[in-house]
Enzyme design. Structure first.
Site, PDB file in Angstrom:
ATOM      1  N   ARG A 202       0.858  -1.179   0.000  1.00 10.29           N
ATOM      2  CA  ARG A 202       0.000   0.000   0.000  1.00 10.29           C
ATOM      3  C   ARG A 202       0.898   1.235   0.000  1.00 10.29           C
ATOM      4  O   ARG A 202       2.107   1.120   0.180  1.00 10.29           O
ATOM      5  CB  ARG A 202      -0.919   0.002   1.223  1.00 10.29           C
ATOM      6  CG  ARG A 202      -0.169  -0.326   2.506  1.00 10.29           C
ATOM      7  CD  ARG A 202      -0.695   0.367   3.697  1.00 10.29           C
ATOM      8  NE  ARG A 202      -0.597   1.792   3.548  1.00 10.29           N
ATOM      9  CZ  ARG A 202       0.540   2.463   3.718  1.00 10.29           C
ATOM     10  NH1 ARG A 202       1.665   1.859   4.017  1.00 10.29           N
ATOM     11  NH2 ARG A 202       0.554   3.788   3.567  1.00 10.29           N
ATOM     12  N   GLY A 203       0.273   2.390  -0.180  1.00  6.04           N
ATOM     13  CA  GLY A 203       1.038   3.627  -0.273  1.00  6.04           C
ATOM     14  C   GLY A 203       1.236   3.963  -1.748  1.00  6.04           C
ATOM     15  O   GLY A 203       1.627   3.101  -2.539  1.00  6.04           O
ATOM     16  N   ALA A 204       0.944   5.218  -2.098  1.00  3.59           N
ATOM     17  CA  ALA A 204       0.881   5.562  -3.525  1.00  3.59           C
ATOM     18  C   ALA A 204       2.160   5.250  -4.310  1.00  3.59           C
ATOM     19  O   ALA A 204       2.105   4.547  -5.326  1.00  3.59           O
ATOM     20  CB  ALA A 204       0.473   7.032  -3.665  1.00  3.59           C
TER      21      ALA A 204
ATOM     22  N   ARG B 216      -6.825  -0.611  -7.330  1.00  2.66           N
ATOM     23  CA  ARG B 216      -7.240   0.424  -6.364  1.00  2.66           C
ATOM     24  C   ARG B 216      -7.379   1.732  -7.144  1.00  2.66           C
ATOM     25  O   ARG B 216      -6.522   2.045  -7.974  1.00  2.66           O
ATOM     26  CB  ARG B 216      -6.226   0.571  -5.220  1.00  2.66           C
ATOM     27  CG  ARG B 216      -6.186  -0.660  -4.323  1.00  2.66           C
ATOM     28  CD  ARG B 216      -5.390  -0.392  -3.052  1.00  2.66           C
ATOM     29  NE  ARG B 216      -6.107   0.467  -2.137  1.00  2.66           N
ATOM     30  CZ  ARG B 216      -5.514   1.072  -1.093  1.00  2.66           C
ATOM     31  NH1 ARG B 216      -4.232   0.906  -0.856  1.00  2.66           N
ATOM     32  NH2 ARG B 216      -6.229   1.842  -0.279  1.00  2.66           N
TER      33      ARG B 216
ATOM     34  N   GLN C 113      -2.452   2.286   9.965  1.00  2.00           N
ATOM     35  CA  GLN C 113      -1.130   2.346   9.312  1.00  2.00           C
ATOM     36  C   GLN C 113      -0.148   3.182  10.132  1.00  2.00           C
ATOM     37  O   GLN C 113       1.055   2.948  10.095  1.00  2.00           O
ATOM     38  CB  GLN C 113      -1.236   2.978   7.912  1.00  2.00           C
ATOM     39  CG  GLN C 113      -1.977   2.149   6.886  1.00  2.00           C
ATOM     40  CD  GLN C 113      -3.424   2.600   6.763  1.00  2.00           C
ATOM     41  OE1 GLN C 113      -4.015   3.065   7.740  1.00  2.00           O
ATOM     42  NE2 GLN C 113      -4.009   2.464   5.596  1.00  2.00           N
TER      43      GLN C 113
ATOM     44  N   ASP D 229      -2.087  10.671  -2.161  1.00  2.00           N
ATOM     45  CA  ASP D 229      -2.386   9.601  -3.122  1.00  2.00           C
ATOM     46  C   ASP D 229      -2.647  10.156  -4.513  1.00  2.00           C
ATOM     47  O   ASP D 229      -2.466   9.464  -5.515  1.00  2.00           O
ATOM     48  CB  ASP D 229      -3.577   8.781  -2.633  1.00  2.00           C
ATOM     49  CG  ASP D 229      -3.150   7.940  -1.449  1.00  2.00           C
ATOM     50  OD1 ASP D 229      -3.143   8.468  -0.330  1.00  2.00           O
ATOM     51  OD2 ASP D 229      -2.767   6.771  -1.668  1.00  2.00           O
TER      52      ASP D 229
ATOM     53  N   ASN E  60      -5.899  12.082   0.122  1.00  2.00           N
ATOM     54  CA  ASN E  60      -4.981  11.317   0.987  1.00  2.00           C
ATOM     55  C   ASN E  60      -5.829  10.518   1.980  1.00  2.00           C
ATOM     56  O   ASN E  60      -7.064  10.661   2.021  1.00  2.00           O
ATOM     57  CB  ASN E  60      -4.014  12.266   1.709  1.00  2.00           C
ATOM     58  CG  ASN E  60      -2.835  11.520   2.328  1.00  2.00           C
ATOM     59  OD1 ASN E  60      -2.209  10.696   1.668  1.00  2.00           O
ATOM     60  ND2 ASN E  60      -2.538  11.783   3.588  1.00  2.00           N
ATOM     61  N   LYS E  61      -5.143   9.709   2.770  1.00  2.00           N
ATOM     62  CA  LYS E  61      -5.833   8.841   3.723  1.00  2.00           C
ATOM     63  C   LYS E  61      -6.867   9.609   4.528  1.00  2.00           C
ATOM     64  O   LYS E  61      -6.606  10.721   4.989  1.00  2.00           O
ATOM     65  CB  LYS E  61      -4.790   8.203   4.647  1.00  2.00           C
ATOM     66  CG  LYS E  61      -5.314   7.273   5.714  1.00  2.00           C
ATOM     67  CD  LYS E  61      -6.158   6.158   5.166  1.00  2.00           C
ATOM     68  CE  LYS E  61      -5.487   5.355   4.077  1.00  2.00           C
ATOM     69  NZ  LYS E  61      -6.393   4.393   3.407  1.00  2.00           N
TER      70      LYS E  61
HETATM   71  O1  MRU Z   1      -4.773   3.069   1.751  1.00  2.00           O
HETATM   72  P1  MRU Z   1      -3.294   3.270   1.749  1.00  2.00           P
HETATM   73  O2  MRU Z   1      -2.642   2.850   3.021  1.00  2.00           O
HETATM   74  O3  MRU Z   1      -2.639   2.742   0.498  1.00  2.00           O
HETATM   75  O4  MRU Z   1      -3.138   4.843   1.659  1.00  2.00           O
HETATM   76  C1  MRU Z   1      -1.897   5.456   1.677  1.00  2.00           C
HETATM   77  C2  MRU Z   1      -2.057   6.829   2.154  1.00  2.00           C
HETATM   78  O5  MRU Z   1      -3.091   7.405   2.034  1.00  2.00           O
HETATM   79  C3  MRU Z   1      -0.987   7.527   2.841  1.00  2.00           C
HETATM   80  O6  MRU Z   1      -1.577   8.496   3.641  1.00  2.00           O
HETATM   81  C4  MRU Z   1       0.052   8.218   2.081  1.00  2.00           C
HETATM   82  O7  MRU Z   1       0.171   9.502   2.497  1.00  2.00           O
HETATM   83  C5  MRU Z   1       0.027   8.281   0.638  1.00  2.00           C
HETATM   84  S1  MRU Z   1       1.271   7.239   0.108  1.00  2.00           S
HETATM   85  C6  MRU Z   1       2.786   7.873   0.600  1.00  2.00           C
END
Ligand code: MRU
Length: 324
Positions: free
Chosen positions: A34-36, A71, A171, A212, A222-223
């Site tokens: 996970r993570g962009a 995703r 996370q 993201d 973002n998250k």
């Molecule tokens: O759902 P995830 O864990 O893949 O989401 C990732 C995020 O949203 C993180 O906050 C992050 O800032 C982006 S990736 C570095």
């Protein structure tokens, strides 16, 4: 492909092997990876995997489309897939793998460069608040928001970090706290809802989060939980920085209204880990990301430099620079 299983951390460092694109799509959907930026690299390697395991051009293209859609919110996934697919279409069998390796190496370099730019914005001894995990695990290495913290730490600025636990999948408490501990950076996990009180008490100097997808006008996906932090930061005059490589800037997305926000299974909200905390029959809404208007973002820190308002101009210039 061999992936660190981020679901098992910090209890165990274990790996998941994916021999097919279908297995890889499952791994992406279930947050093994996970993570962009990490998704971008994974998508590119996924195309290389498709080239080896699928038969014929049409099948590889279909596999790439499945990966792209695994995703929806992080633009890097589609970006990485498209880059590797284009390389393969132009260059033949090994070209996707070569491109994936190039993307991975470039991501680490970009993280280090944006870390250095971001560190200049972090005062000595700063108490930094961050959300979710935007560290080495969420990228090809080093990290984006945590890359900024790391670079400030390496520059001798001795930052300390408030780590939002980041419900529902935690996370922050699991991954960010684990990474910071390994780096020797002082960190304190907080419930997401404590951020406002800490800001009101003057105990947060700067907020740094990842992204993201950053729209052309500076709106940030973002998250979930990022938007309330940005509102709180504005109310309390705390700088709110977004750290991301230019591969996260999507000029084809004009503003937040065009971002698809992923809705994930309600179980992630109704449980903590494996334990169900809500009564049988309870419903949950699990929108995994939120949208922060660019007007609440103090600056966007990229490997090409720091963008400020008006973002329409500054982001486009950095993307052009990255492609130059
Ligand atoms: O759902 P995830 O864990 O893949 O989401 C990732 C995020 O949203 C993180 O906050 C992050 O800032 C982006 S990736 C570095």
């Amino acid at each position: 492909m061999r992936l660190v299983d981020q679901r098992a951390l910090p209890r165990r460092l274990r790996f998941v092997e994916c021999g097919t694109v279908s297995e890889l799509c499952d791994a992406i959907r279930s947050l093994v990876v996970r993570g962009a930026p990490a998704l971008g690299v994974t998508g590119a390697f996924g195309v290389a995997l498709a080239v080896r395991t699928e038969r014929g051009v049409a099948a590889v293209r279909r596999a790439a489309a499945r990966l792209r859609e695994a995703r929806p919110t992080a633009v890097n996934l589609a970006w990485g897939v498209d880059r590797a697919l284009a390389a393969w279409e132009a260059g033949g069998s090994e070209a996707a793998l070569v491109e994936a390796e190039r993307i991975a190496a470039a991501d680490v370099a970009a993280n280090r460069a944006l870390g250095a730019f971001g560190a200049e914005l972090v005062p000595a001894g700063a108490r930094v608040l961050t959300h979710c995990n935007a560290g080495a695990l969420a990228a090809a290495g080093y990290g984006t928001a945590l890359g900024v913290v790391r670079a400030a730490f390496e520059a001798g600025k001795a930052p300390t970090v408030w780590v939002d636990e980041t419900r529902p999948v935690l996370q922050g408490a699991r991954l960010t706290a684990w990474e910071l501990d390994r780096l020797g950076i002082e960190a304190t996990v907080i419930p997401d809802a404590l951020a406002g009180s800490l800001m009101a008490a003057g105990r947060v100097d700067v907020v740094v989060v990842g992204a993201d997808r950053i729209a052309a006008n500076g709106d940030v996906a973002n998250k979930v939980g990022t938007y309330p932090l940005a509102v709180l930061a504005r109310e309390h005059d705390v700088p709110f920085y977004v750290a991301a490589p230019t591969s996260t800037i999507d000029l084809a997305t004009p503003d937040a209204g065009a971002v698809v926000v992923e809705e994930r299974p309600p179980e992630e909200v109704l449980r903590v880990g494996r334990e169900r905390i809500a009564p049988a029959g309870a419903r949950a809404l699990n929108l995994a990301f939120d949208l922060t208007p660019g007007r609440l973002v103090t600056a966007v820190v990229t490997e090409q430099g720091v963008a400020r308002r008006p973002y329409g101009r500054s982001l486009a210039a950095l993307v052009r620079q990255a492609g130059a």
